[in-house]
Motif scaffolding. Structure first.
Motif, PDB file in Angstrom:
ATOM      1  N   VAL A 132       0.848  -1.190   0.000  1.00  0.00           N
ATOM      2  CA  VAL A 132       0.000   0.000   0.000  1.00  0.00           C
ATOM      3  C   VAL A 132       0.885   1.241   0.000  1.00  0.00           C
ATOM      4  O   VAL A 132       1.763   1.385   0.862  1.00  0.00           O
ATOM      5  CB  VAL A 132      -0.938   0.018   1.221  1.00  0.00           C
ATOM      6  CG1 VAL A 132      -1.800   1.274   1.212  1.00  0.00           C
ATOM      7  CG2 VAL A 132      -1.822  -1.223   1.222  1.00  0.00           C
ATOM      8  N   ASN A 133       0.673   2.127  -0.956  1.00  0.00           N
ATOM      9  CA  ASN A 133       1.424   3.381  -1.051  1.00  0.00           C
ATOM     10  C   ASN A 133       0.542   4.531  -0.588  1.00  0.00           C
ATOM     11  O   ASN A 133      -0.568   4.710  -1.101  1.00  0.00           O
ATOM     12  CB  ASN A 133       1.875   3.618  -2.501  1.00  0.00           C
ATOM     13  CG  ASN A 133       2.837   2.561  -2.994  1.00  0.00           C
ATOM     14  OD1 ASN A 133       3.706   2.118  -2.255  1.00  0.00           O
ATOM     15  ND2 ASN A 133       2.678   2.138  -4.239  1.00  0.00           N
ATOM     16  N   TYR A 134       1.052   5.281   0.368  1.00  0.00           N
ATOM     17  CA  TYR A 134       0.319   6.435   0.881  1.00  0.00           C
ATOM     18  C   TYR A 134       0.832   7.747   0.285  1.00  0.00           C
ATOM     19  O   TYR A 134       0.183   8.783   0.444  1.00  0.00           O
ATOM     20  CB  TYR A 134       0.417   6.495   2.402  1.00  0.00           C
ATOM     21  CG  TYR A 134      -0.190   5.292   3.083  1.00  0.00           C
ATOM     22  CD1 TYR A 134      -1.567   5.172   3.206  1.00  0.00           C
ATOM     23  CD2 TYR A 134       0.618   4.280   3.594  1.00  0.00           C
ATOM     24  CE1 TYR A 134      -2.130   4.058   3.834  1.00  0.00           C
ATOM     25  CE2 TYR A 134       0.066   3.169   4.211  1.00  0.00           C
ATOM     26  CZ  TYR A 134      -1.304   3.065   4.324  1.00  0.00           C
ATOM     27  OH  TYR A 134      -1.862   1.971   4.931  1.00  0.00           O
ATOM     28  N   ILE A 135       1.997   7.714  -0.357  1.00  0.00           N
ATOM     29  CA  ILE A 135       2.574   8.887  -1.010  1.00  0.00           C
ATOM     30  C   ILE A 135       2.586   8.641  -2.506  1.00  0.00           C
ATOM     31  O   ILE A 135       3.123   7.647  -2.982  1.00  0.00           O
ATOM     32  CB  ILE A 135       4.011   9.166  -0.514  1.00  0.00           C
ATOM     33  CG1 ILE A 135       4.040   9.303   1.006  1.00  0.00           C
ATOM     34  CG2 ILE A 135       4.572  10.416  -1.179  1.00  0.00           C
ATOM     35  CD1 ILE A 135       3.281  10.492   1.535  1.00  0.00           C
ATOM     36  N   HIS A 136       1.983   9.538  -3.256  1.00  0.00           N
ATOM     37  CA  HIS A 136       1.959   9.404  -4.715  1.00  0.00           C
ATOM     38  C   HIS A 136       3.373   9.596  -5.260  1.00  0.00           C
ATOM     39  O   HIS A 136       4.105  10.479  -4.829  1.00  0.00           O
ATOM     40  CB  HIS A 136       1.012  10.446  -5.320  1.00  0.00           C
ATOM     41  CG  HIS A 136       0.587  10.140  -6.720  1.00  0.00           C
ATOM     42  ND1 HIS A 136       1.417  10.314  -7.805  1.00  0.00           N
ATOM     43  CD2 HIS A 136      -0.580   9.667  -7.215  1.00  0.00           C
ATOM     44  CE1 HIS A 136       0.781   9.970  -8.903  1.00  0.00           C
ATOM     45  NE2 HIS A 136      -0.442   9.563  -8.575  1.00  0.00           N
ATOM     46  N   GLY A 137       3.754   8.766  -6.227  1.00  0.00           N
ATOM     47  CA  GLY A 137       5.114   8.804  -6.747  1.00  0.00           C
ATOM     48  C   GLY A 137       5.368   9.869  -7.777  1.00  0.00           C
ATOM     49  O   GLY A 137       6.487   9.980  -8.280  1.00  0.00           O
ATOM     50  N   SER A 138       4.355  10.689  -8.101  1.00  0.00           N
ATOM     51  CA  SER A 138       4.518  11.721  -9.122  1.00  0.00           C
ATOM     52  C   SER A 138       4.118  13.074  -8.564  1.00  0.00           C
ATOM     53  O   SER A 138       3.295  13.175  -7.644  1.00  0.00           O
ATOM     54  CB  SER A 138       3.663  11.389 -10.359  1.00  0.00           C
ATOM     55  OG  SER A 138       3.624  12.477 -11.261  1.00  0.00           O
ATOM     56  N   SER A 139       4.685  14.121  -9.138  1.00  0.00           N
ATOM     57  CA  SER A 139       4.321  15.483  -8.731  1.00  0.00           C
ATOM     58  C   SER A 139       2.976  15.902  -9.300  1.00  0.00           C
ATOM     59  O   SER A 139       2.469  16.975  -8.955  1.00  0.00           O
ATOM     60  CB  SER A 139       5.403  16.466  -9.192  1.00  0.00           C
ATOM     61  OG  SER A 139       5.511  16.452 -10.616  1.00  0.00           O
ATOM     62  N   GLN A 140       2.387  15.083 -10.170  1.00  0.00           N
ATOM     63  CA  GLN A 140       1.122  15.413 -10.797  1.00  0.00           C
ATOM     64  C   GLN A 140      -0.084  14.924 -10.001  1.00  0.00           C
ATOM     65  O   GLN A 140      -1.222  15.129 -10.433  1.00  0.00           O
ATOM     66  CB  GLN A 140       1.069  14.811 -12.210  1.00  0.00           C
ATOM     67  CG  GLN A 140       2.218  15.215 -13.107  1.00  0.00           C
ATOM     68  CD  GLN A 140       2.271  16.712 -13.330  1.00  0.00           C
ATOM     69  OE1 GLN A 140       1.232  17.346 -13.519  1.00  0.00           O
ATOM     70  NE2 GLN A 140       3.458  17.280 -13.319  1.00  0.00           N
ATOM     71  N   GLY A 141       0.147  14.259  -8.874  1.00  0.00           N
ATOM     72  CA  GLY A 141      -0.978  13.737  -8.110  1.00  0.00           C
ATOM     73  C   GLY A 141      -0.630  13.550  -6.654  1.00  0.00           C
ATOM     74  O   GLY A 141       0.522  13.689  -6.232  1.00  0.00           O
ATOM     75  N   GLN A 142      -1.645  13.226  -5.876  1.00  0.00           N
ATOM     76  CA  GLN A 142      -1.460  12.943  -4.461  1.00  0.00           C
ATOM     77  C   GLN A 142      -2.632  12.105  -3.973  1.00  0.00           C
ATOM     78  O   GLN A 142      -3.684  12.064  -4.609  1.00  0.00           O
ATOM     79  CB  GLN A 142      -1.358  14.231  -3.641  1.00  0.00           C
ATOM     80  CG  GLN A 142      -2.652  15.022  -3.567  1.00  0.00           C
ATOM     81  CD  GLN A 142      -2.527  16.283  -2.735  1.00  0.00           C
ATOM     82  OE1 GLN A 142      -1.436  16.765  -2.475  1.00  0.00           O
ATOM     83  NE2 GLN A 142      -3.651  16.831  -2.316  1.00  0.00           N
ATOM     84  N   PHE A 143      -2.432  11.413  -2.850  1.00  0.00           N
ATOM     85  CA  PHE A 143      -3.488  10.628  -2.222  1.00  0.00           C
ATOM     86  C   PHE A 143      -4.037  11.393  -1.017  1.00  0.00           C
ATOM     87  O   PHE A 143      -3.386  12.301  -0.483  1.00  0.00           O
ATOM     88  CB  PHE A 143      -2.953   9.268  -1.770  1.00  0.00           C
ATOM     89  CG  PHE A 143      -2.417   8.427  -2.895  1.00  0.00           C
ATOM     90  CD1 PHE A 143      -3.161   8.224  -4.039  1.00  0.00           C
ATOM     91  CD2 PHE A 143      -1.164   7.842  -2.803  1.00  0.00           C
ATOM     92  CE1 PHE A 143      -2.671   7.451  -5.078  1.00  0.00           C
ATOM     93  CE2 PHE A 143      -0.663   7.067  -3.829  1.00  0.00           C
ATOM     94  CZ  PHE A 143      -1.420   6.872  -4.971  1.00  0.00           C
TER      95      PHE A 143
END
Length: 243
Positions: free
Chosen positions: A161-172
């Motif tokens: 489970v990833n809680y930090i989005h890996g791109s600068s174009q999005g976020q969770f």
């Protein structure tokens, strides 16, 4: 998406030129192969597939330039397909109810405390409220309200489970709460480090301890925030303690 929903409502009986027009959605969790085939590096992405030929550059909706409003998407769809979509927005009763509840709560508080309104002049209370608004804006709550991102992302292959989005174009959404808490702890460290902190009835030794704790909090949480920033902006060259 309001554009597709509006098409379902107002385009239920399309004219013959609109029969071959469809909205299709693919979720990243269940369709990673589709994203890989389309070479899509961020989500959400809106792509038009013409009846003949392959999609061109103009067939990808530019969210960074045009935004995420349903009217802009409908206008872009009309430019690419000559299909006009009339946006339908159902009435939002939740906003009216929340506003009424807030006004009722404020009116009740003022009524029951009408003989003692000194709390309205409490600088600490207004300062805390101001900080909550600042933390909410800095952590991206407004972005969440506009885009409606998922809480987190589970890799279907590894189950991680990833809680930090890996791109600068999005976020969770979970990422927003994490950043909110980190900024809050960073601010607490600054308060402890300030010359006139809230601990006034202590001796010099205790104040030195509080100052050291404040310095540690600033260094650690600033490093953590910078580390998260570097993970989203891969080319960012600077780091501090944590990588």
């Amino acid at each position: 998406m309001k554009s597709s929903r509006s098409w379902q409502i107002h385009g239920a009986f399309p004219v013959p030129t609109q029969i071959n027009f469809f909205f299709v959605s693919v979720d990243y969790d269940s369709g990673q192969d589709v994203f890989s085939a389309l070479k899509a590096t961020s989500a959400p992405s809106i792509i038009h597939f013409p009846m003949k030929g392959k999609p061109k550059k103009a067939d990808t909706f530019d969210m960074q330039r045009l935004g995420f409003q349903a009217e802009q998407i409908a206008k872009w769809v009309a430019e690419r397909t000559d299909v006009t979509i009339r946006i339908f927005r159902p009435p939002n009763h939740a906003g009216i109810l929340l506003l009424g509840l807030a006004l009722t709560t404020i009116a009740g508080l003022l009524y029951f405390r009408r003989n003692n309104l000194e709390f309205l002049y409490n600088k600490n209370m207004w300062g805390m409220l101001a900080l909550l608004v600042v933390f909410s804006m800095m952590s991206g709550q407004m972005w969440n309200h506009i885009r409606g991102p998922p809480f987190a992302h589970r890799n279907p292959q590894s189950g991680q489970v990833n809680y930090i989005h890996g791109s600068s174009q999005g976020q969770f959404q979970a990422e927003t709460y994490i950043i909110f808490v980190l900024y809050a702890f960073l601010t607490v460290g600054m308060v402890l480090l300030s010359k006139d902190n809230f601990i006034t009835e202590t001796n010099g030794g205790q104040k030195r301890v509080m100052t050291i704790i404040g310095l540690f909090m600033i260094v650690f949480f600033f490093s953590l925030i910078l580390s998260i920033f570097r993970s989203k902006y891969r080319g960012y060259p600077y780091s501090f303690l944590l990588r």
